[in-house]
Design an enzyme around this catalytic site. Sequence first.
Site, PDB file in Angstrom:
ATOM      1  N   GLU A 211       0.761  -1.143  -0.031  1.00  0.00           N
ATOM      2  CA  GLU A 211       0.100  -0.214   0.014  1.00  0.00           C
ATOM      3  C   GLU A 211       0.853   1.097   0.155  1.00  0.00           C
ATOM      4  O   GLU A 211       0.899   1.948   0.761  1.00  0.00           O
ATOM      5  CB  GLU A 211      -1.013   0.059   1.140  1.00  0.00           C
ATOM      6  CG  GLU A 211      -1.881  -1.309   1.112  1.00  0.00           C
ATOM      7  CD  GLU A 211      -3.183  -1.134   1.848  1.00  0.00           C
ATOM      8  OE1 GLU A 211      -3.243  -0.568   3.040  1.00  0.00           O
ATOM      9  OE2 GLU A 211      -3.927  -2.143   1.895  1.00  0.00           O
ATOM     10  N   GLU A 336      -4.814  -8.830  -0.580  1.00  0.00           N
ATOM     11  CA  GLU A 336      -5.634  -8.660   0.500  1.00  0.00           C
ATOM     12  C   GLU A 336      -7.018  -8.610  -0.003  1.00  0.00           C
ATOM     13  O   GLU A 336      -7.513  -7.733  -1.003  1.00  0.00           O
ATOM     14  CB  GLU A 336      -5.252  -7.407   1.085  1.00  0.00           C
ATOM     15  CG  GLU A 336      -4.082  -7.494   1.740  1.00  0.00           C
ATOM     16  CD  GLU A 336      -3.444  -6.210   2.637  1.00  0.00           C
ATOM     17  OE1 GLU A 336      -4.337  -5.760   3.451  1.00  0.00           O
ATOM     18  OE2 GLU A 336      -2.317  -6.158   2.933  1.00  0.00           O
TER      19      GLU A 336
HETATM   20  O1  AHR Z   1      -5.206  -6.352   6.621  1.00  0.00           O
HETATM   21  C1  AHR Z   1      -5.111  -5.562   7.256  1.00  0.00           C
HETATM   22  C2  AHR Z   1      -4.376  -4.290   6.701  1.00  0.00           C
HETATM   23  O2  AHR Z   1      -5.273  -3.884   5.788  1.00  0.00           O
HETATM   24  C3  AHR Z   1      -3.160  -4.376   6.010  1.00  0.00           C
HETATM   25  O3  AHR Z   1      -2.044  -4.217   7.002  1.00  0.00           O
HETATM   26  C4  AHR Z   1      -3.114  -3.282   5.087  1.00  0.00           C
HETATM   27  O4  AHR Z   1      -2.281  -3.533   4.181  1.00  0.00           O
HETATM   28  C5  AHR Z   1      -4.553  -2.952   4.825  1.00  0.00           C
HETATM   29  O5  AHR Z   1      -4.785  -1.817   4.757  1.00  0.00           O
END
Ligand code: AHR
Length: 537
Positions: A211, A336
Amino acid sequence: MQPIGRRMFVGSVVAGSLGFFATRSIRASDARIEILINEPINTISREIYGHFIEHLGGVIYDGVWVGEKSKVPNIGGIRRDLIEYMRKIKPGVLRWPGGCFADSYDWRDGIGPRQNRPQRTNFWINENGNQNSPLAYDNNNFGTNEFLRFCKLIGAQPYIAANVRSLTAKDFYQWVEYCNSPIGMTTLSKMREAGGDREPFNVHYWGVGNEGWGCGGDMTPDEYADEFKKFAAWVPSYSTRPALIAAGPSSGDTRWTRGFFSRLTERSEGELGRLYGWALHHYSGSTGKRDPFEFTQDEWYELLGRADRMDTLITTHWSIMGEIDKTRRVKLIVDEWGAWHHREPDMPEKYLWAYSGTLRDALVSALTLDTFNRHADKVVVANVAQLVNTIHSLFIAREDKFLATANYYVFDMYSAHQGAQSVRTVFSAPTVDYKIGDKTNSLWGLAGSASLKDKQLVLTVVNPHHDQPRNTEIAIRGAAIKSGQSRTLTSTDLHAHNGFEHSRALEPKDATLTTSGSVIVYQFPAASITRLMFDVG
Ligand code: AHR
């Protein structure tokens, strides 16, 4: 909630809650699925059935790592139940150490004798931002060797996310060297050996930060592309060529994708050769609700609708990538995804966002995995966030208590698709309408995916309707069924979920199907996930 527009059943074909299967009752169907065996999409990568663990709340400490001296059964400090359950679902890949945590993590803190490892302040403190609350600390007992041993134990490929925000490219190269350099050839390979692992780990997947637009450095796409180039310019290869994954967009941020690809290739399109994958993140969450088990009928559909955005996100970012990456060297990685709610009421505060997913979350799992299967030509790796004790988890673990959530059973059911050929399907069913505020939205009435491997056809289907089963004609173009089995996950309670006191509230049920031919009728129960496995001729 709006009434549902659909034709009435003609005749009765209902036979029990597990559905009915007959060639005579085609006229009774109100939905249709065509499976086009001769229209292959691509092999479904095992790695889209991937997972993610981060140093956040109760994920690593207690979830995965209990320590060698723990009363909790373990293998080398890693929770034994977790290892055993994971082996069954054949996890393709496991990502670590973050997430946002990755960009403040120094891998050197987590190697060598555990008693000498430093204690550090964790990036993650509480669920409400990081202000005015007791800090959280990490003793680094779970580091690189422990992570890579865990991967070996469960048979998953490791995927390590490097720190771009607060360490240098040199630190990254040295982490690769520590993991992958040949026995005895470098000081770092000797340190690995001293840590108990003589053989190189051959880590293939490496994330260049996480991110970059947010916790990974608050960069612009240009700034991140410049950082990426620096990190990717020279990465030692050893026997495994690192597959570098760049931090892609959050959901629909097309500006980030276009900006990164333009800047990366400003001087030469050859730069694309260093980039293996572009990582998309997409979370669907409940708005405002404090309790993950509380939702209305409309909110049931709302969450499914939000999760279903994955399909459009994949095609949108893929098409933007293709404006520059004409030969399609770069693949999509969804590293994710999941439904993100608040912690369940009985969970200790430090177990951030820990809850056992309801049937609604299980449908999110299923429709998302179906989406990946249908886009097997674009998505090659995906990681559900996260494995245990946070967000869209497959397990809840607290000291000696352990349970598999409904999401686990979906991964179990869908593992039959791994490594198979995804084939095109056409679904048609009456849509479902629901209301958000004054606005009426609609969701498809049935969706899913199909794959074929060695004469085994797997069809997975989600019926999102809260109380209507869906009688469906299934036409298999290019093959005929000899026999089949069904596995179904459903409940009459939309809020059903597994808990320590009711750990089997949601479990799939199996049935044998007796039919043959290339057109059949099956009834998909309301609010259900179904896997049909056919032997085909
Ligand atoms: O999964 C939790 C968080 O969500 C992670 O650390 C981040 O990459 C995302 O914003």
